[in-house]
Design a protein around this motif. Structure first.
Motif, PDB file in Angstrom:
ATOM      1  N   MET A  60       0.825  -1.204   0.000  1.00 12.37           N
ATOM      2  CA  MET A  60       0.000   0.000   0.000  1.00 12.37           C
ATOM      3  C   MET A  60       0.861   1.258   0.000  1.00 12.37           C
ATOM      4  N   LEU A  61       2.027   1.207   0.642  1.00 12.43           N
ATOM      5  CA  LEU A  61       2.967   2.320   0.517  1.00 12.43           C
ATOM      6  C   LEU A  61       3.413   2.486  -0.932  1.00 12.43           C
ATOM      7  N   ASP A  62       3.579   1.383  -1.636  1.00 12.35           N
ATOM      8  CA  ASP A  62       3.921   1.427  -3.053  1.00 12.35           C
ATOM      9  C   ASP A  62       2.820   2.129  -3.838  1.00 12.35           C
ATOM     10  N   GLY A  72      14.707   3.823  -1.421  1.00 15.52           N
ATOM     11  CA  GLY A  72      15.639   4.209  -2.469  1.00 15.52           C
ATOM     12  C   GLY A  72      15.735   3.190  -3.582  1.00 15.52           C
ATOM     13  N   ASP A  73      14.899   2.164  -3.542  1.00 15.66           N
ATOM     14  CA  ASP A  73      14.900   1.101  -4.543  1.00 15.66           C
ATOM     15  C   ASP A  73      13.829   1.412  -5.581  1.00 15.66           C
ATOM     16  N   PRO A  74      14.195   1.570  -6.861  1.00 17.26           N
ATOM     17  CA  PRO A  74      13.182   1.885  -7.877  1.00 17.26           C
ATOM     18  C   PRO A  74      12.279   0.705  -8.216  1.00 17.26           C
ATOM     19  N   ASN A  75      12.653  -0.476  -7.784  1.00 22.93           N
ATOM     20  CA  ASN A  75      11.866  -1.665  -8.101  1.00 22.93           C
ATOM     21  C   ASN A  75      10.698  -1.821  -7.129  1.00 22.93           C
ATOM     22  N   PRO A  76       9.641  -2.496  -7.552  1.00 25.35           N
ATOM     23  CA  PRO A  76       8.502  -2.701  -6.659  1.00 25.35           C
ATOM     24  C   PRO A  76       8.841  -3.695  -5.554  1.00 25.35           C
ATOM     25  N   PRO A  77       8.102  -3.682  -4.454  1.00 27.19           N
ATOM     26  CA  PRO A  77       8.352  -4.655  -3.383  1.00 27.19           C
ATOM     27  C   PRO A  77       8.055  -6.062  -3.853  1.00 27.19           C
ATOM     28  N   LEU A 321      -1.472   1.558   9.818  1.00 23.74           N
ATOM     29  CA  LEU A 321      -1.314   2.318   8.580  1.00 23.74           C
ATOM     30  C   LEU A 321      -2.383   1.946   7.560  1.00 23.74           C
ATOM     31  N   GLN A 322      -2.811   0.677   7.544  1.00 26.41           N
ATOM     32  CA  GLN A 322      -3.920   0.313   6.670  1.00 26.41           C
ATOM     33  C   GLN A 322      -5.217   0.968   7.151  1.00 26.41           C
ATOM     34  N   ASP A 323      -5.394   1.069   8.475  1.00 29.85           N
ATOM     35  CA  ASP A 323      -6.538   1.816   9.001  1.00 29.85           C
ATOM     36  C   ASP A 323      -6.528   3.246   8.452  1.00 29.85           C
ATOM     37  N   ALA A 324      -5.353   3.881   8.479  1.00 32.22           N
ATOM     38  CA  ALA A 324      -5.249   5.272   8.037  1.00 32.22           C
ATOM     39  C   ALA A 324      -5.620   5.415   6.565  1.00 32.22           C
ATOM     40  N   MET A 325      -5.199   4.471   5.743  1.00 28.01           N
ATOM     41  CA  MET A 325      -5.519   4.557   4.319  1.00 28.01           C
ATOM     42  C   MET A 325      -6.991   4.249   4.062  1.00 28.01           C
ATOM     43  N   ARG A 428       3.153   0.608 -17.104  1.00 25.58           N
ATOM     44  CA  ARG A 428       2.741   1.078 -15.784  1.00 25.58           C
ATOM     45  C   ARG A 428       2.220  -0.083 -14.936  1.00 25.58           C
ATOM     46  N   ARG A 429       2.512  -0.008 -13.651  1.00 28.85           N
ATOM     47  CA  ARG A 429       1.941  -0.964 -12.700  1.00 28.85           C
ATOM     48  C   ARG A 429       0.666  -0.381 -12.114  1.00 28.85           C
ATOM     49  N   VAL A 430      -0.247  -1.239 -11.704  1.00 32.38           N
ATOM     50  CA  VAL A 430      -1.516  -0.751 -11.177  1.00 32.38           C
ATOM     51  C   VAL A 430      -1.299   0.102  -9.933  1.00 32.38           C
ATOM     52  N   GLU A 431      -0.248  -0.187  -9.161  1.00 29.22           N
ATOM     53  CA  GLU A 431       0.033   0.613  -7.973  1.00 29.22           C
ATOM     54  C   GLU A 431       0.320   2.073  -8.328  1.00 29.22           C
ATOM     55  N   GLU A 432       0.940   2.294  -9.485  1.00 28.05           N
ATOM     56  CA  GLU A 432       1.261   3.657  -9.898  1.00 28.05           C
ATOM     57  C   GLU A 432       0.016   4.471 -10.209  1.00 28.05           C
ATOM     58  N   LEU A 433      -1.073   3.816 -10.586  1.00 33.35           N
ATOM     59  CA  LEU A 433      -2.312   4.523 -10.895  1.00 33.35           C
ATOM     60  C   LEU A 433      -2.943   5.130  -9.643  1.00 33.35           C
TER      61      LEU A 433
END
Length: 511
Positions: A60-62, A72-77, A321-325, A428-433
């Protein structure tokens, strides 16, 4: 100190600038709402607490572009292929759609990063300003705030208590906090372990005892915690079962004595190296408590104010943090004037059951750490069950914090669950949307996009293709959960989509 008669007004005030309060502030700011965040501390706490993020919160942070900023990692988790449960190993190799993620990062750094993001988004963050009183009125929450310069009042449209397990907000509005206190004594401290005892795999060799692995260890006389997150500074702790001890400041000598009782031998360790701050604390009895409600009128609870439990397995920030989102976009919808009836009530109806699941598995882990041959036999049986593929999948979803399916009013198998990882044909990855925390209608060529035109001010339509599409179209909430899905798109599916759009994002615009 005299009370300043000039009363401020704010749409929303958040009491508490820990990770959960700051995350909520960022979510609101993304939706155009600028909250006021109050915290009695003079600045971000450097107290060592959580040492990482585990579960779906990493993904979810992604979805907000924060994973890359945190690492600092450009790759997805990537999912992790194992975890621990009450010092027993779980193997997630072969688990389809493994939802379990992990990110080693210390809580003070999480707070600093979220504080910067909040300030960049224009959040009014007030360190050294402590909420000292509140009173609910029909159209506001009247707050009293104390700072080094003055005392003042704020009339808030809503108040969120993210002010910890001893929450003034929860106590003042009278929300019950039922639960249980385990008969355990936990001791934890940063120490320096001699180089000759540390091993490359993260464990240590104890003279006269043998190997202690990284993480939790259960022994006949209690439990151990060992981890070295920073070179030369180890985190070491013990868990003993029995009545509480005298509530005096803990010392390293007390920890040594406890380690000797649990191990049966002395564990050589020294004062921790470096400037600190260093952990040194005792927990007399582990509280597991869950707020009866997450909302009382215009007051809502978040994080430890709503639930406290054992830290074993690291579920705390995943839950909070999931509660917050979940709460952020719903509260912003109310303040922005387009929320459908009952939307804010779904914060509790969706997240309270998830909190109950964390209470259940954290208590289970405490029970499985207890001494005695009966517990040893139960652990053997549980180990056999954990080796079963279906059980491994069940445990991965449980610990990831996404095994509860939300009731979104749609019966498609994907609805009510986090959107599956997808890469679109354009890369694009769905997370980026979801970086902007806006709802998204993802149309894979079925024609669903035209139906959402009446919600263009609230819902972004993305027409795309993908190699193996999971459905003809997906309606995604800002928190990444699927609100509606269809395998084809005809008249019936159009009616269902319109119903979902109204249910979650309000009436169609007239313009």
């Amino acid at each position: 100190m005299a009370l300043n008669k000039d009363q401020e007004r704010a749409d929303i005030v958040i009491a508490g600038a820990g990770p959960n309060g700051l995350m909520l502030a960022c979510e609101l700011a993304l939706a155009g709402v600028r909250p006021v965040v109050l915290d009695g501390l003079p600045g971000p706490s450097s107290e060592p607490k959580a040492n990482g993020l585990v579960g779906q919160v990493v993904r979810m942070l992604d979805m907000r572009g924060l994973y890359q900023e945190f690492t600092g990692d450009p790759n997805p988790p990537q999912p992790v292929y194992g975890w621990i449960f009450a010092a027993m190993t779980l193997n997630f190799l072969g688990v389809p759609d493994n939802p379990m993620y992990a990110l080693p990062i210390q809580q003070p750094r999480v707070v600093r990063l979220l504080e910067k993001r909040a300030r960049d988004l224009g959040v009014d963050l007030r360190w050294g300003h402590e909420l000292t009183g509140l009173r609910q009125e029909p159209n506001s929450v009247e707050l009293t705030v104390s700072s080094p310069e003055r005392e003042y009042r704020i009339a808030a449209g809503y108040l969120v208590g993210a002010d910890g397990g001893r929450s003034l907000v929860r106590k003042t509005v009278g929300i019950d906090f039922p639960g249980y206190t385990s008969r355990t004594v936990g001791r934890l401290a940063h120490v320096h372990i001699p180089d000759g005892l540390r091993r490359a795999d993260g464990g240590i060799d104890v003279p006269g005892f043998g190997r202690i692995a990284f993480g939790h260890t259960r022994l006949d006389r209690g439990g151990l915690i060992y981890a070295e997150f920073e070179p030369g500074r180890s985190l070491f702790g013990t868990i003993e079962f029995g009545p509480p001890v005298e509530d005096t400041p803990m010392s390293l000598a007390e920890l040594r004595e406890s380690a000797r009782r649990v191990l049966g031998v002395d564990l050589p360790f020294e004062e921790p190296k470096g400037p600190g701050p260093h952990a040194l604390r005792r927990i007399n009895g582990q509280n597991t408590r869950h707020a009866e409600h997450y909302r009382d009128g215009r007051v809502l609870l978040l994080g430890d104010a709503a639930h406290v439990h054992s830290a074993m397995g690291g579920p705390g920030l995943n839950l909070g943090l999931q509660d917050a989102m979940n709460l952020g976009w719903k509260l912003a919808a109310h303040l922005n004037g387009w929320a459908p009836a009952g939307l804010l009530d779904t914060y509790e109806s969706e997240r309270h059951p998830v909190g109950e699941r964390v209470m259940m598995h954290s208590l289970s882990q405490t029970a499985l750490m207890a001494p005695g041959p009966e517990v040893g036999a139960l652990r053997t049986l549980m180990g056999e069950l954990f080796a079963l593929p279906d059980v491994a999948r069940h445990m991965a979803k449980l610990l990831a914090g996404n095994d509860v399916r939300y009731d979104v009013g749609d019966d498609h198998p994907l609805s009510g669950r986090p959107v599956p990882p997808l890469t679109l044909a354009d890369g694009r990855r769905v997370e980026e949307l979801l970086h902007d925390a806006r709802p998204v209608l993802l149309d894979f060529g079925g024609g669903a996009g035209a139906t959402a035109r009446g919600w263009a001010d609230r819902v972004e339509v993305v027409e795309a293709t993908t190699g193996e599409r999971p459905a003809a179209a997906l309606l995604l909430r800002p928190d990444g959960y699927v609100a509606w899905a269809a395998d084809a798109f005809g008249a019936d599916e159009e009616a269902r989509l319109r119903a979902a759009l109204r249910r979650w994002f309000g009436p169609e615009s007239s313009g």
